[in-house]
Design a protein around this motif. Structure first.
Motif, mmCIF file in Angstrom:
data_model
loop_
_atom_site.group_PDB
_atom_site.id
_atom_site.type_symbol
_atom_site.label_atom_id
_atom_site.label_comp_id
_atom_site.label_asym_id
_atom_site.label_seq_id
_atom_site.Cartn_x
_atom_site.Cartn_y
_atom_site.Cartn_z
ATOM 1 N N ARG A 1 0.573 -1.262 -0.176
ATOM 2 C CA ARG A 1 -0.241 -0.434 -0.053
ATOM 3 C C ARG A 1 0.778 1.330 -0.178
ATOM 4 N NH1 ARG A 1 -3.376 -1.934 4.624
ATOM 5 N NH2 ARG A 1 -4.414 0.458 5.347
ATOM 6 N N GLU B 1 -0.762 4.275 -2.056
ATOM 7 C CA GLU B 1 -2.510 4.935 -1.130
ATOM 8 C C GLU B 1 -1.698 5.313 0.121
ATOM 9 O OE1 GLU B 1 -4.591 1.518 1.092
ATOM 10 O OE2 GLU B 1 -4.690 3.079 2.653
ATOM 11 N N ILE C 1 -0.295 8.744 -1.061
ATOM 12 C CA ILE C 1 -1.796 9.280 -1.988
ATOM 13 C C ILE C 1 -2.248 10.073 -0.099
ATOM 14 C CG2 ILE C 1 -4.356 8.781 -2.613
ATOM 15 C CD1 ILE C 1 -3.546 7.112 -4.246
ATOM 16 N N ARG C 2 -2.384 9.433 0.811
ATOM 17 C CA ARG C 2 -2.701 10.043 1.539
ATOM 18 C C ARG C 2 -1.966 10.999 2.133
ATOM 19 N NH1 ARG C 2 -6.397 6.902 4.763
ATOM 20 N NH2 ARG C 2 -7.060 5.035 3.509
ATOM 21 N N MET C 3 -1.078 10.901 2.297
ATOM 22 C CA MET C 3 -0.081 12.149 2.514
ATOM 23 C C MET C 3 -0.430 13.243 1.486
ATOM 24 S SD MET C 3 3.823 9.913 3.481
ATOM 25 C CE MET C 3 3.905 9.499 4.718
ATOM 26 N N GLY D 1 -2.121 15.598 2.530
ATOM 27 C CA GLY D 1 -2.850 16.377 3.498
ATOM 28 C C GLY D 1 -2.812 15.132 4.932
ATOM 29 N N ALA D 2 -2.977 13.798 5.041
ATOM 30 C CA ALA D 2 -2.098 12.754 6.399
ATOM 31 C C ALA D 2 -0.804 13.377 7.065
ATOM 32 C CB ALA D 2 -2.037 11.582 5.486
ATOM 33 N N ARG D 3 -0.504 13.500 8.092
ATOM 34 C CA ARG D 3 0.179 14.143 8.506
ATOM 35 C C ARG D 3 1.146 11.974 9.162
ATOM 36 N NH1 ARG D 3 -3.154 17.135 13.535
ATOM 37 N NH2 ARG D 3 -3.903 15.618 12.469
ATOM 38 N N GLN D 4 2.490 12.304 9.663
ATOM 39 C CA GLN D 4 3.098 11.307 9.958
ATOM 40 C C GLN D 4 2.039 10.009 10.926
ATOM 41 O OE1 GLN D 4 7.280 12.047 11.026
ATOM 42 N NE2 GLN D 4 7.504 11.561 8.500
ATOM 43 N N ASP E 1 -1.126 10.622 11.717
ATOM 44 C CA ASP E 1 -2.391 9.826 10.706
ATOM 45 C C ASP E 1 -2.060 8.070 10.443
ATOM 46 O OD1 ASP E 1 -4.498 11.855 11.332
ATOM 47 O OD2 ASP E 1 -3.184 13.361 9.904
ATOM 48 N N ILE E 2 -0.576 8.198 9.760
ATOM 49 C CA ILE E 2 -0.628 7.010 9.121
ATOM 50 C C ILE E 2 0.056 5.588 10.082
ATOM 51 C CG2 ILE E 2 1.533 5.799 7.184
ATOM 52 C CD1 ILE E 2 -0.521 8.179 5.967
ATOM 53 N N GLN F 1 -3.615 4.840 11.747
ATOM 54 C CA GLN F 1 -4.092 4.028 11.099
ATOM 55 C C GLN F 1 -3.519 3.051 11.063
ATOM 56 O OE1 GLN F 1 -4.326 5.266 6.562
ATOM 57 N NE2 GLN F 1 -5.334 2.828 5.604
ATOM 58 N N GLN G 1 7.484 7.272 7.797
ATOM 59 C CA GLN G 1 8.220 7.694 6.917
ATOM 60 C C GLN G 1 8.606 7.724 6.312
ATOM 61 O OE1 GLN G 1 10.709 6.176 10.748
ATOM 62 N NE2 GLN G 1 9.673 8.317 11.557
ATOM 63 N N LEU G 2 7.744 7.648 5.285
ATOM 64 C CA LEU G 2 7.848 6.960 3.962
ATOM 65 C C LEU G 2 8.220 8.356 2.690
ATOM 66 C CD1 LEU G 2 5.339 3.846 2.705
ATOM 67 C CD2 LEU G 2 7.954 3.835 1.884
ATOM 68 N N PRO H 1 6.838 11.065 0.717
ATOM 69 C CA PRO H 1 5.652 10.787 -0.236
ATOM 70 C C PRO H 1 5.969 10.521 -1.455
ATOM 71 C CG PRO H 1 6.037 13.400 0.880
ATOM 72 C CD PRO H 1 7.447 12.310 1.718
#
Lengths: 233, 406
Positions: free
Chosen positions: B310, B313, B316-318, B321-324, B326-327, B330, B396-397, B399
């Motif tokens: 993923r 995915e 995309i989420r980052m 606007g997804a912060r670290q 948030d990921i 999740q 830590q990926l 974006p």
């Protein structure tokens, strides 16, 4: 004079490679006013993708300054950049980049989840925008059920959901046939007419012709910056 | 926000059902094993504790010692070296709760057309107190019965069943040897002791009556065994020391001569038995926990695969606007949900198996709420612990890299 949406001063980015530092972007200056519709052009390796990543706050520059809506983002940390992307920017990608397991409505609403908006508001806003791009009837469908052009419309709806100042579109028609491309470009035209600033990256001159201003990159520098002669109405 | 994330975790789990189910299976087996092993271990502990509590706590016995006559040595309790007065003196010592001199032996009982051989115990009322033995029907005898050697008897449940059948034994007269005894009470059931002997197969009569009428002791007042109960387990060694010096003094034993009595700590044997089952139960739990650990590693493995799959995915989420964090939350939530669901299922299956074991083998099992709570805490812990690294990796990926990932 109004405040620039984007003001870039001496912006540069170098990558460390095996052969030493490689300067992908060599000090670029650019000013984008609210309501502008700009196409960024150039062959691959010209630095336009690097420039786009910097504009999109996905990357940080190694030199220069970048003011997005008046804030210097050149030295912000990752989380601050994430919040900025969420509140100020809307992305449209070449590959649409919808999440395959989610309904179209949930895809469009996703940025609002990260903005901490409550569920009712999220759904109402997502339906409103799906309606705006003409796909209201597919709200509950999965992305795989609709065509590429329709997916790109959903992606545009997603980009618009947070009422951003600026939409960044990276080769938005690269995966579409010419007829569908025209539809998407028409949609961008309409959004721009509503006052939304649009920055479009493309290597196709006839797509770039939809924009009001064209900026060409070569070898990490801007080589031309002019208004489009026959901007469509 | 949390609700939306739970929903997404649910979707992600549903996206690859077989994989999620297999990952969960690891947790199911782990938690199930822990629940079953704990139920069995605690059951064994409970069974031993039950047996110990029927025996009476903090008990030791003093036996009259061996003596030598013309080179012939008697065994323990072979001679009349202890007497009732010794017992009375012991009762005065600090830390002694009960002292019961006893004289016991096997005798034939007769009632009507029935007869039954059982252990006859002659003792004082303190005996029942020391052994925490209650009378469920009728009454016990008192000190006055001991003084006047009345012929009354309290019988155990096994005796009551074999001799009296359906009749109410209280008020009936039975014979021990040739002497008639009035049954005045029936004891509550205690079941088997640690050696497997039926504790309910007994008759208790006043000490003096036993010595005069049943056993025919030549020296009245001498006894072969005195049961002593200390106030507390901690006080036991002190009390035993004091009894030893008291008896040596009373029996006028010189320095260097051996004791003319023996002491045996009844509780010590029981304690060691309890210790053994406790160790066994811990061992069972520890072995079962290993499978829980393996289940956790399974979760980590699948979460790592999931993060790789993923990557796009996540990009995309980052981008939107997804912060670290948030990921991170999740993926962590997903790991914990798999862990929790597996735990719940494991708990149910474990309980079912434990109940089945109880039903089909009659083995004592104890299901405690704390075991279930521990299992849940462990599941959450395992989910967070083994989910952390993959989630961290996802958060830590970069974006741009993630968006480009095919």
């Amino acid at each position: 004079m109004t405040e620039s949406v984007i003001r870039v001063v001496g912006l540069g980015k170098s990558y460390a490679t095996a052969a030493g530092l490689f300067p992908a972007l060599k000090g670029v200056d650019l000013d984008i006013q609210p309501g502008e519709y700009i196409a960024i052009m150039g062959p691959s390796g010209s630095g336009k993708s690097t420039f786009m990543n910097l504009l999109g706050c996905l990357d940080t520059p190694t030199m220069g300054d970048y003011f997005l809506a008046g804030n210097n983002v050149a030295h912000m940390d990752k989380d601050a950049l994430a919040i900025l992307r969420n509140r100020t920017l809307g992305f449209v990608f070449q590959g649409f980049n919808l999440l395959p397991r989610m309904s179209l409505q949930d895809n469009v609403a996703l940025p609002l989840v990260y903005a901490g908006v409550d569920k009712e508001t999220r759904q109402a806003r997502a339906r409103e925008l799906l309606g705006k791009v003409g796909l209201g009837q597919y709200a509950e469908s999965l992305p795989s059920r609709i065509s590429g052009g329709q997916q790109q419309r959903v992606a545009i709806a997603r980009a618009l959901v947070n009422s951003p100042r600026l939409i960044l579109a990276d080769e938005p028609t690269g995966n579409l046939d010419s007829h569908t491309s025209e539809e998407i470009m028409r949609l961008f035209g309409e959004l721009n007419a509503e006052g939304i600033t649009i920055v479009l990256v493309t290597h196709e001159p006839d797509i770039a012709a939809h924009a009001k201003r064209q900026v060409k990159f070569l070898d990490g520098q801007i080589i031309s910056d002019h208004l489009t002669e026959h901007a469509p109405a | 926000m949390l609700k939306a994330m739970l929903g997404e975790a649910w979707l992600a789990m549903g996206a690859n059902r077989l994989r999620t189910a297999l990952t969960m299976l690891g947790m199911v087996i782990g938690v199930g094993a822990v629940v079953i092993m704990m139920a069995i271990g605690q059951g064994a502990q409970y069974a031993v504790q039950q047996t110990i509590s029927t025996m009476g706590s903090n008990l030791f016995i003093v036996l009259s010692g061996s003596f030598t006559t013309a080179g012939v040595r008697s065994g323990s309790a072979g001679g009349p070296t202890l007497n009732v007065a010794d017992g009375e003196a012991m009762a005065e010592l600090d830390g002694v709760a009960n002292v019961a001199p006893t004289h016991q032996g096997s005798r034939q009982l007769v009632y009507g057309a029935q007869n039954w051989s059982t252990q006859v115990v002659g003792t004082t009322p303190a005996y029942l107190e020391a052994r925490a033995w209650n009378i469920v029907n009728g009454a016990g005898f008192g000190d006055s019965d001991v003084r006047s050697s009345t012929r009354v008897a309290i019988i155990g449940k096994t005796v009551a069943e074999n001799l009296f059948g359906a009749e109410d034994p209280v008020g009936k007269t039975m014979r021990i040897q040739q002497n008639p005894f009035l049954v005045i009470g029936v004891l509550g059931s205690k079941g088997q002791n640690l050696d497997g002997r039926d504790q309910d197969d007994t008759v208790i009569i006043p000490l003096t009556t036993a010595q005069r009428k049943v056993f025919g002791t030549p020296f009245l007042g001498s006894v072969r065994m005195i049961m002593v109960q200390a106030d507390s387990a901690e006080g036991m060694p002190k009390v035993m020391d004091n009894v030893t010096s008291l008896l040596r003094q009373r029996h006028r034993l010189r320095e260097g001569t051996p004791d003319d009595f023996f002491m045996r700590n009844l509780s010590a044997a029981a304690e060691s038995e309890a210790e053994t089952t406790r160790t066994m139960s811990i061992l069972l739990g520890a072995i079962a926990s290993i499978s829980l650990l393996v289940g956790g590693i399974g979760i980590m493995n699948i979460m790592l695969v999931s993060v790789t799959e993923r990557t796009r995915e996540i990009g995309i989420r980052m981008a939107i606007g997804a912060r670290q964090k948030d990921i991170l939350s999740q993926f962590l939530l997903e790991a914990v949900m798999i862990s929790f669901a597996g735990c719940l299922l494991g708990l149910l299956i474990g309980l079912a198996v434990a109940l089945g074991i109880n039903l089909f083998t009659g083995m004592v099992i104890v299901i405690s709420g704390s075991a279930a709570l521990i299992a849940f805490a462990v599941a959450a812990g395992v989910g967070i612990f083994f989910g952390w690294y993959p989630a961290q990796k996802a958060a830590q990926l970069d974006p741009i890299e993630a968006l480009r990932y095919q």
